[in-house]
Design an enzyme around this catalytic site. Structure first.
Site, short mmCIF file in Angstrom:
data_model
loop_
_atom_site.label_atom_id
_atom_site.label_comp_id
_atom_site.label_asym_id
_atom_site.label_seq_id
_atom_site.Cartn_x
_atom_site.Cartn_y
_atom_site.Cartn_z
N THR A 1 -16.82 1.07 2.08
CA THR A 1 -15.34 1.38 1.95
C THR A 1 -15.18 2.94 1.70
O THR A 1 -16.57 3.46 1.24
CB THR A 1 -13.92 0.36 1.05
OG1 THR A 1 -14.40 0.80 -0.03
CG2 THR A 1 -14.43 -1.28 0.79
N LYS B 186 -11.71 1.29 -15.17
CA LYS B 186 -12.47 0.70 -14.77
C LYS B 186 -12.68 -0.77 -16.09
O LYS B 186 -12.51 -1.31 -16.31
CB LYS B 186 -13.23 0.38 -13.79
CG LYS B 186 -12.88 1.05 -12.77
CD LYS B 186 -12.36 0.16 -12.07
CE LYS B 186 -11.62 0.35 -10.62
NZ LYS B 186 -10.45 -0.58 -10.25
N ASP C 276 0.76 -1.06 0.04
CA ASP C 276 -0.06 0.02 0.00
C ASP C 276 0.51 1.51 -0.14
O ASP C 276 2.00 1.63 0.47
CB ASP C 276 -0.60 0.14 1.74
CG ASP C 276 -1.87 0.62 0.66
OD1 ASP C 276 -3.56 0.44 0.25
OD2 ASP C 276 -2.21 2.54 0.86
N TYR D 248 -12.89 7.76 -14.10
CA TYR D 248 -12.23 5.97 -13.45
C TYR D 248 -13.60 5.30 -14.16
O TYR D 248 -12.92 4.40 -14.04
CB TYR D 248 -13.80 6.43 -11.91
CG TYR D 248 -13.65 4.99 -11.12
CD1 TYR D 248 -12.55 5.27 -9.97
CD2 TYR D 248 -14.84 4.37 -10.88
CE1 TYR D 248 -12.35 4.24 -9.05
CE2 TYR D 248 -15.24 3.15 -10.33
CZ TYR D 248 -14.12 3.38 -9.36
OH TYR D 248 -13.39 2.03 -8.17
N ASN E 159 -5.55 -4.78 -6.76
CA ASN E 159 -6.30 -3.82 -5.79
C ASN E 159 -6.12 -2.25 -6.05
O ASN E 159 -7.27 -1.82 -6.09
CB ASN E 159 -6.84 -4.65 -4.64
CG ASN E 159 -7.85 -3.79 -4.23
OD1 ASN E 159 -8.72 -4.27 -4.42
ND2 ASN E 159 -7.63 -3.16 -3.36
P1 NAD Z 1 -10.11 2.28 -0.22
O1 NAD Z 1 -10.14 3.21 -0.35
O2 NAD Z 1 -10.57 1.43 1.18
O3 NAD Z 1 -9.07 1.04 0.09
C1 NAD Z 1 -7.69 1.85 -1.48
C2 NAD Z 1 -6.51 1.29 -0.89
O4 NAD Z 1 -5.54 1.67 -2.04
C3 NAD Z 1 -6.08 2.48 0.30
O5 NAD Z 1 -5.39 1.42 1.13
C4 NAD Z 1 -4.87 2.89 -0.47
O6 NAD Z 1 -4.17 4.10 0.71
C5 NAD Z 1 -4.76 2.15 -1.57
N1 NAD Z 1 -3.89 3.33 -2.83
C6 NAD Z 1 -4.47 4.31 -2.77
N2 NAD Z 1 -3.54 4.43 -4.00
C7 NAD Z 1 -2.33 3.76 -4.45
C8 NAD Z 1 -1.50 3.79 -5.08
N3 NAD Z 1 -1.17 4.86 -5.82
N4 NAD Z 1 -0.44 2.93 -4.37
C9 NAD Z 1 -0.58 2.60 -3.71
N5 NAD Z 1 -1.48 1.39 -2.85
C10 NAD Z 1 -3.02 3.10 -3.39
O7 NAD Z 1 -10.65 1.34 -1.27
P2 NAD Z 1 -11.60 0.11 -1.65
O8 NAD Z 1 -12.91 0.49 -1.86
O9 NAD Z 1 -11.11 -1.18 -0.80
O10 NAD Z 1 -10.99 -0.36 -3.59
C11 NAD Z 1 -10.28 -1.47 -3.55
C12 NAD Z 1 -10.80 -1.36 -5.32
O11 NAD Z 1 -11.85 -1.64 -5.55
C13 NAD Z 1 -9.83 0.31 -5.95
O12 NAD Z 1 -9.19 -0.41 -7.72
C14 NAD Z 1 -11.57 0.36 -6.35
O13 NAD Z 1 -11.72 1.43 -7.35
C15 NAD Z 1 -12.59 -0.50 -6.48
N6 NAD Z 1 -13.90 -0.83 -6.56
C16 NAD Z 1 -14.61 -0.49 -5.34
C17 NAD Z 1 -16.13 0.00 -5.10
C18 NAD Z 1 -16.38 0.99 -3.53
O14 NAD Z 1 -17.66 0.99 -4.14
N7 NAD Z 1 -15.56 0.85 -2.70
C19 NAD Z 1 -16.71 -0.67 -5.94
C20 NAD Z 1 -16.03 -1.59 -7.33
C21 NAD Z 1 -14.72 -1.31 -7.50
#
Ligand code: NAD
Length: 257
Positions: free
Chosen positions: A192, A161, A36, A157, A89
């Protein structure tokens, strides 16, 4: 245990889906490299795994930097001898990301750099490591927005995706006969930080929930369960899949009252 003797690298492991998956994969016997950009968050996740008897190492880096992506793979191999599961991720949703007219180039470039190039670089350096290990599983986090348009726009975004989904499909075909499976995990709207920071009022949250047949946001643990399936041999005949875990949002035209 479903991941005994496996080494897994998870990006974005400090929060949300990545954190829940790191905890789950370790519980299932995997040695986990938790990567991370947030060093404190990832250290806390690793401490939790180690204190409950699991094996994990933190790696601090930025998936938007090629050198960091290369180094995280070398770190996993040097730490645990091989890499079998690569979970790309990490991703961002920029608060200033909107429609084509108002989204700045800088927002577009930053989103593409982390969400698309980060996955590309993970695969560029991670797939050779999986080949060295005799095969493995790649999971790329896309989103339900890769297959559905929304009137509440986040164009960069959404496009990022879509790119992850298309890249995943092609990589799955390229590596299908090398014992490497590549799947996209497409979560629906989750409770989240990423989404709750974007939908930062009750009204915005309810506006989104109208479209979810189950009538609630998903939990990170529910996505981690799906990631575990894709990571493990339970999904041995599954590749190139867009695995929607979305409370039914992509099936809905009208939702129940
Ligand atoms: P989150 O914000 O809770 O966690 C994301 C993590 O990624 C954080 O710990 C952050 O520090 C880390 N991060 C951000 N930029 C980074 C970088 N450049 N290098 C390394 N780490 C980095 O988000 P989440 O909801 O767990 O999202 C995880 C994945 O799921 C993402 O790709 C997001 O697009 C996708 N997603 C989320 C949702 C939603 O509704 N939350 C829906 C569909 C897809």
């Amino acid at each position: 245990m479903r991941l005994s003797n496996k080494v897994a690298l998870i990006t974005g492991a400090g929060s949300g889906i990545g954190k829940a998956s790191a905890l789950k994969f370790a519980e299932e016997g995997a040695k986990v490299v938790a990567m991370d950009i947030n060093a404190a968050a990832v250290k806390e996740v690793v401490d939790r795994i180690v204190s409950s008897g699991g094996q994990a190492s933190p790696y601090t880096g930025d998936v938007g930097k090629e050198a960091d992506c290369k180094a995280m793979i070398s770190f996993a191999e040097s730490q645990y001898g091989a890499l079998h599961i690569l979970f790309n991720n990490a991703g961002i949703m920029d608060g200033d990301d909107a429609d084509a007219i108002s989204t700045d180039n800088a927002v577009w470039d930053r989103t593409m750099n982390i969400n698309v190039k980060g996955v590309f670089w993970g695969c560029k350096y991670g797939i050779p490591a999986l080949l060295r290990a005799g095969g493995g599983s790649v999971i790329n986090t896309a989103s339900f927005v890769a297959v559905l348009g929304a009137a509440t726009p986040q164009l960069a975004y959404t496009a990022s995706k879509g790119a992850v989904l298309a890249m995943t499909r092609e990589l799955a075909v390229i590596h299908a006969r090398q014992n490497i499976r590549v799947n996209a995990l497409c979560p629906g709207p989750l409770r989240t930080d990423l989404l709750m920071d974007f939908l930062n009022t009750e009204a915005k949250q309810q506006r989104r929930l109208v479209h979810v047949p189950m009538g609630r946001f998903g939990e990170a643990e529910e996505i981690a369960n799906a990631a575990l399936f894709l990571a493990s041999d339970d999904s041995s005949y599954v590749t190139g899949l867009d695995f929607l875990v979305d409370g039914g949002i992509t099936s809905a035209y009208v939702t129940p009252e």
